[in-house]
Structure formats: structure tokens, C-alpha cells
Scaffold this motif. Structure first.
Motif, short mmCIF file in Angstrom:
data_model
loop_
_atom_site.label_atom_id
_atom_site.label_comp_id
_atom_site.label_asym_id
_atom_site.label_seq_id
_atom_site.Cartn_x
_atom_site.Cartn_y
_atom_site.Cartn_z
N ASN A 266 0.82 -1.21 0.00
CA ASN A 266 0.00 0.00 0.00
C ASN A 266 0.85 1.27 0.00
OD1 ASN A 266 -2.48 -1.19 -0.23
ND2 ASN A 266 -2.92 -1.20 1.96
N ARG B 55 1.83 5.36 -3.87
CA ARG B 55 1.88 6.82 -4.04
C ARG B 55 3.33 7.26 -3.92
NH1 ARG B 55 -2.15 8.86 -0.42
NH2 ARG B 55 -3.60 8.84 -2.17
N TYR C 244 1.99 14.16 -0.67
CA TYR C 244 1.41 15.50 -0.61
C TYR C 244 2.27 16.45 0.22
CZ TYR C 244 -2.99 13.56 -2.38
OH TYR C 244 -3.95 12.96 -3.15
N GLY D 160 -9.41 13.02 8.14
CA GLY D 160 -10.11 11.96 7.42
C GLY D 160 -10.25 10.66 8.17
N ALA E 103 -7.57 9.91 -3.77
CA ALA E 103 -6.64 10.96 -3.38
C ALA E 103 -6.48 11.05 -1.87
CB ALA E 103 -7.12 12.30 -3.93
N ALA E 104 -7.56 10.78 -1.13
CA ALA E 104 -7.51 10.94 0.32
C ALA E 104 -6.95 9.71 1.01
CB ALA E 104 -8.92 11.20 0.86
N CYS E 105 -7.05 8.56 0.36
CA CYS E 105 -6.72 7.29 1.02
C CYS E 105 -5.22 7.11 1.17
CB CYS E 105 -7.29 6.13 0.21
SG CYS E 105 -6.84 4.51 0.86
N LYS E 106 -4.77 6.70 2.35
CA LYS E 106 -3.33 6.48 2.55
C LYS E 106 -2.85 5.32 1.70
CE LYS E 106 -2.86 3.24 6.45
NZ LYS E 106 -2.26 2.16 5.67
N ASN E 107 -3.75 4.43 1.30
CA ASN E 107 -3.38 3.28 0.47
C ASN E 107 -3.65 3.52 -1.01
OD1 ASN E 107 -3.05 1.97 2.99
ND2 ASN E 107 -5.20 1.40 2.99
N SER E 108 -4.10 4.71 -1.39
CA SER E 108 -4.53 5.01 -2.76
C SER E 108 -5.51 3.94 -3.25
CB SER E 108 -3.35 5.09 -3.73
OG SER E 108 -2.39 5.97 -3.25
N ALA F 32 -11.05 7.52 5.43
CA ALA F 32 -10.69 8.84 4.89
C ALA F 32 -11.50 9.16 3.64
CB ALA F 32 -9.20 8.89 4.58
#
Ligand code: HEM
Ligand code: SF4
Ligand code: FES
Lengths: 217, 254
Positions: free
Chosen positions: A69, A73, A77, A85, B172-177, B224
Motif C-alpha cells: 500500500n 503513491r 502531498y 479523514g 486521493a484521500a486514502c493512505k493506500n490510494s 478517509a
């Protein structure tokens, strides 16, 4: 993840219940007998193997999940969303799990190794104790010895705190993962999860604390 | 609320194309009306840049009324900015005060490549829909919708799930995308209706397979996505998706 997590939760109930016998204040007789029962029944021995497989699967899958996971990314950010959130402990399952793992290694070394492997090589074995003419391992005495050290008591309490937060997210999350979508049942599960996550680690944490402070004779 | 004007500092992500790494640039805008939308403020800035002979900032938008899902901007650390249940195009400048600094970033996820500045490629979502987010209907006259009785509660839940505009804020908000909230909304709105029943199993299996192929992360139920979704899609849909998936994986006969 959810299946192994739920099995580990089930194990915690048995483990906490059995260990609570130390508060019987009978110099550990009830606890030693219960621990002996757990060690001598074939059903429990098979369950123990299942438990070890479950823990290992959970850890391996958990760490893989965490790393995979994180790889999704590459550019992060500038301003993180943070607690707006989600809860910090929901985002820190990998970290909390790793802390629990470190705790587990110490914990297994303290009790499981001498009780199951004592006498092999230079692993020290537990003292014997006799009740009604029958010999038992004095696991209770071992507990009293181990928990004389303030450092160990603190490490155990920290382990329990990590477990509490891990479960605070993990309990309800596992039901979501297994498909519980009825909002009414989910509310019940959530509330049970919060109560469980506070009570069980609290009970565990009280054991070393009670022994260190001499509340158990 | 009283009308007011403000001067702002903007830190915006600039990136030439997919292959080069971008960086933040700082801009200043003056006399922005509190009644403008966030995108109108960007229009003012872009016009100013054009006048100065500079390149305007590329950003996605279409309907500007909260229904198309194009306006992907990650504003001050939150997808679609500070207001709950609101898209960037529906965000008004009265959410900010004079002198504020606003940081604007594109959606960040390896599955959503940045094409230019604030524009990302959300084609992965289209391919997930193509994998199963539909019902197959032979051509012919459309029958009367009321021919098929549907209980009110199910219809409402399906409608709420169908409100998803595919904006990608959840990823975009998810820590795991993870794209689970999007996929769960798209699976749920059909799973709840009788029209969705015939293709129920292949749909969920194919959409999840496509989701994994696109490289989205795995869901860990942090919530999230639900917190930032402009259409307030509920996490309950993710649990329903999991149930649909487990059921289909266990019983599929292909
Ligand atoms: C007594 C020990 C443990 C118990 C009772 C436990 C319980 C759980 C439960 C119930 C879940 C939720 C499953 C789901 O959402 O699908 C979970 C998730 C997880 N656990 Fe554990 N766990 C334990 C130890 C560990 C250890 C030692 C690690 C290791 C590194 C670990 C790492 C994780 C990770 C990464 C997740 C997934 C995160 C998520 O779903 O949000 N756990 N655990
Ligand atoms: S679930 Fe919400 S956040 Fe995700 S794509 Fe749909 S509308 Fe956007
Ligand atoms: S521009 Fe269409 S939703 Fe914002």
C-alpha cells in the motif's frame, strides 16, 4: 487479514480468561492447573499449532499489505490530510502490529519457551510444584519472578497499549472486510469492539502491575 | 453572509507533462470576491497570467455544478477543499479569509498520473466501469420503469450509491490510494436493484480484477474516503462490495 485477525481475537479471550486465574490469590494453584490443562490436552495442542500458523500468516500478510500500500503513491502531498479523514491508529496498523510483534517475541521468550522447551539444551525449565500428589509446572512462580523488574512491567504495559489501539481499528474493520453492511449490526459490532479493545488489554496490563505492586500473594 | 474581498497567496503544483517532475510555484491574486467559486478565482488568476505573457495553470473542470466529477484539486491538504460534501467547483471563496495562503496539489496516486499541472489521468476509473459497471440490455423499446417493483429502502440506497460522480477524491484521500469507495458505489447501486441481479457475480469479480490491475492499493477501512467524498458515499458500500465479492468468488461457475 480479517480471518486471522478474528481468530487472534478469539485466542485473546481464552488467554485473558485463563490468566485471570492468578487473581484467585491461592498462590497460583488455580492458574497452574488451568495452564496445565491447556498444555496437556491434544485439542489445545492442535489449536496451538493453528494459533502459530494464524499469527505468522497475519504478520506476513500484514507487513506485505503495509509495504504494498505504501508503494502506491510515489510522490506524496505537501499538506497531509491527517486526522481530518481518519483516526491515527487506523492509519498505523502496520506500526502497531510491529510493536505487538516485538512484544510477542519477548513474551514467548518469557513464558512459552521455558514451559514448552525447558530442559532442552540450555533453556531453563520451570520449577515443579505439587497439588494433591500430582506434579505441575509452576508457571505462576515464573510470572512472579519475571514481573519483579520494573522495565519488563513497563514493556508489557506498552505492549498492551499497542494491542488496544490495534484492536480499536482491527475489530470493526475485520467485520467490514467480511462484508457486514447492515448499519444497525455494524453499530453493535463497533460498540462491542471499542469495549473489547479497552477491557481485554486492560485486564492483561493489570497482571504484571498487580504482581509488581504485590497485590497478589 | 457579508460580501468581502481578499488578497491571497497561492502555492500551485506546476508540471510540464507526465514524464518530468514538477514543483510548486507561488502566485498572488488581489481583490477576490467572497462570492466567487474556487474555479472562478483560478480563472481570474489565469487571465492575469495570460496578460503577463505567462503560461496559465492547467486544471480540469466541466459542469461547474458538482455533477461531472472533473474538478480534481487537493486544496490545503483536503480533496475538494475544506467544505464537507462539496466539489471544488461548488466551493466558494468565502471559505477563505484575506491574507490566506492556499496550497493546491493534484490528486496523488500512481494510478492517476499527472498529465499537466493539476490535471490527472483518471482513465483507470473508465476501464473499471468498462469491466462490469453496467447492465446488458437488448435493444428495443424501453419498458415502463414501474413494471419492476422495488422496495423503497433499497431504491433509496441504490440512488445514494449512484450519486458517485467518479471524481477520484476517495483515492486521493486514502493512505493506500485505494479505489474501493468508488468501486463499491458502482457495484452497490446495481447490486441493490433487480436489474443488476443477472450479472451480479461476473460484475463484481471483473471490476475488482480491473481495479487491482490498475494498481490501486488495498482497502484497510480507515474511512478517509468517506470523510472527503463530495457525494457522501457511505463506507457501508465497501462492506457490501466485500460481501458481493466473497459470495461471487465462492459460487461462480465459470
Ligand atoms: C495478538 C495479536 C493480534 C491481534 C489480535 C490482531 C488483530 C487484528 C485484526 C482483527 C485486524 C483487522 C483485519 C481486517 O481489517 O481485515 C488486524 C489487522 C492488521 N494487523 Fe493485526 N493483530 C495482531 C497482531 C499483529 C501483528 C503481530 C502484526 C504485525 C506486524 C499485525 C499487523 C496487522 C496489519 C498490518 C493489519 C491490517 C491493517 C488494516 O486492516 O487496517 N497484527 N489485526
Ligand atoms: S466515491 Fe465519492 S470521492 Fe470517490 S469517486 Fe465517487 S464521488 Fe468521488
Ligand atoms: S466541474 Fe463538474 S463536478 Fe466540479
Amino acid at each position: 487479514m480479517a480471518l486471522t485477525g478474528v481468530s487472534l481475537i478469539a485466542f485473546l479471550v481464552v488467554h485473558a480468561g485463563l490468566n485471570a486465574c492468578i487473581w484467585a490469590n491461592d498462590n497460583g494453584e488455580m492458574f497452574n492447573k488451568a495452564a496445565h490443562f491447556m498444555g496437556s490436552t491434544v485439542v489445545i495442542r492442535i489449536a496451538e499449532v493453528g494459533l502459530f500458523i494464524g499469527i505468522i500468516l497475519h504478520i506476513v500478510q500484514g507487513l506485505m499489505l503495509e509495504f504494498e500500500n505504501r508503494s502506491k503513491r510515489t510522490i506524496g502531498y505537501q499538506v497531509p490530510l491527517g486526522n481530518r479523514g481518519s483516526k491515527w491508529y487506523s492509519r498505523s496498523m502496520g506500526l502497531l502490529g510491529t510493536l505487538i510483534l516485538l512484544f510477542l517475541i519477548m513474551h514467548i521468550y518469557h513464558f512459552w519457551t521455558p514451559s514448552r522447551l525447558g530442559g532442552i539444551g540450555n533453556i531453563h525449565s520451570l520449577q515443579p510444584v505439587e497439588y494433591n500428589g500430582k506434579e505441575y509446572h509452576n508457571l505462576y512462580a515464573e510470572m512472579i519472578t519475571v514481573f519483579q523488574s520494573l522495565l519488563i512491567v513497563i514493556l508489557y504495559v506498552l505492549g498492551c497499549i499497542s494491542l488496544a489501539y490495534h484492536l480499536m481499528h482491527g475489530f470493526r474493520s475485520s467485520f467490514r472486510t467480511l462484508g457486514l453492511h447492515n448499519e444497525r449490526y455494524y453499530k453493535i459490532v463497533s460498540a462491542t469492539g471499542v469495549a473489547f479493545s479497552i477491557i481485554v488489554p486492560f485486564v492483561f496490563a493489570m497482571m504484571p502491575i498487580s504482581i509488581y505492586l504485590g497485590w497478589i500473594q | 453572509m457579508e460580501h468581502y474581498t481578499m488578497n491571497l497567496t497561492l502555492k500551485v503544483w506546476k508540471q510540464k507533462n507526465k514524464d518530468v517532475r514538477g514543483s510548486f510555484e507561488t502566485y498572488r491574486v488581489k481583490d477576490i470576491s467572497s462570492e466567487m467559486s474556487f474555479l472562478e478565482m483560478f480563472d481570474v488568476l489565469n487571465e492575469q497570467l495570460v496578460h503577463e505573457g505567462k503560461e496559465p495553470i492547467a486544471f480540469d473542470h466541466d459542469c461547474r455544478e458538482g455533477i461531472c466529477g472533473m474538478c480534481s484539486m487537493y486544496i490545503n491538504g483536503r480533496p475538494h477543499g475544506p467544505w464537507h460534501g462539496t466539489t471544488t467547483c461548488q466551493l466558494h471563496m468565502r471559505a477563505f479569509k484575506d491574507g490566506d495562503t492556499i496550497v493546491v496539489e493534484p490528486w496523488r496516486a500512481n494510478s492517476f498520473a499527472v498529465i499537466k499541472d493539476l490535471i490527472v489521468d483518471r482513465g483507470a476509473f473508465d476501464r473499471i466501469i468498462q469491466a462490469g459497471g453496467f447492465i446488458s440490455v437488448n435493444t428495443g423499446n424501453a419498458q415502463d420503469g414501474n413494471n419492476i417493483p422495488i422496495e423503497k429502502e433499497k431504491a433509496d440506497q441504490a440512488f445514494a450509491a449512484a450519486a458517485c460522480i467518479g471524481c477520484g477524491a476517495c483515492v486521493a484521500a486514502c493512505k493506500n490510494s485505494s479505489a474501493m469507495l468508488f468501486v463499491s458505489a458502482k457495484v452497490s447501486h446495481l447490486a441493490l436493484l433487480p436489474q443488476g441481479a443477472p450479472e451480479k457475480r461476473t460484475r463484481v469479480l471483473n471490476m475488482i480484477a480491473q481495479m487491482d490491475k490498475e494498481g490501486f492499493g488495498a482497502c484497510t477501512n480507515t474511512g478517509a474516503c468517506e470523510a472527503v467524498c463530495p457525494k457522501e458515499i457511505s463506507l457501508e458500500n465497501i462492506a457490501r462490495l466485500n460481501k458481493e465479492y466473497l459470495g461471487a468468488a465462492a459460487t461462480i461457475d465459470k
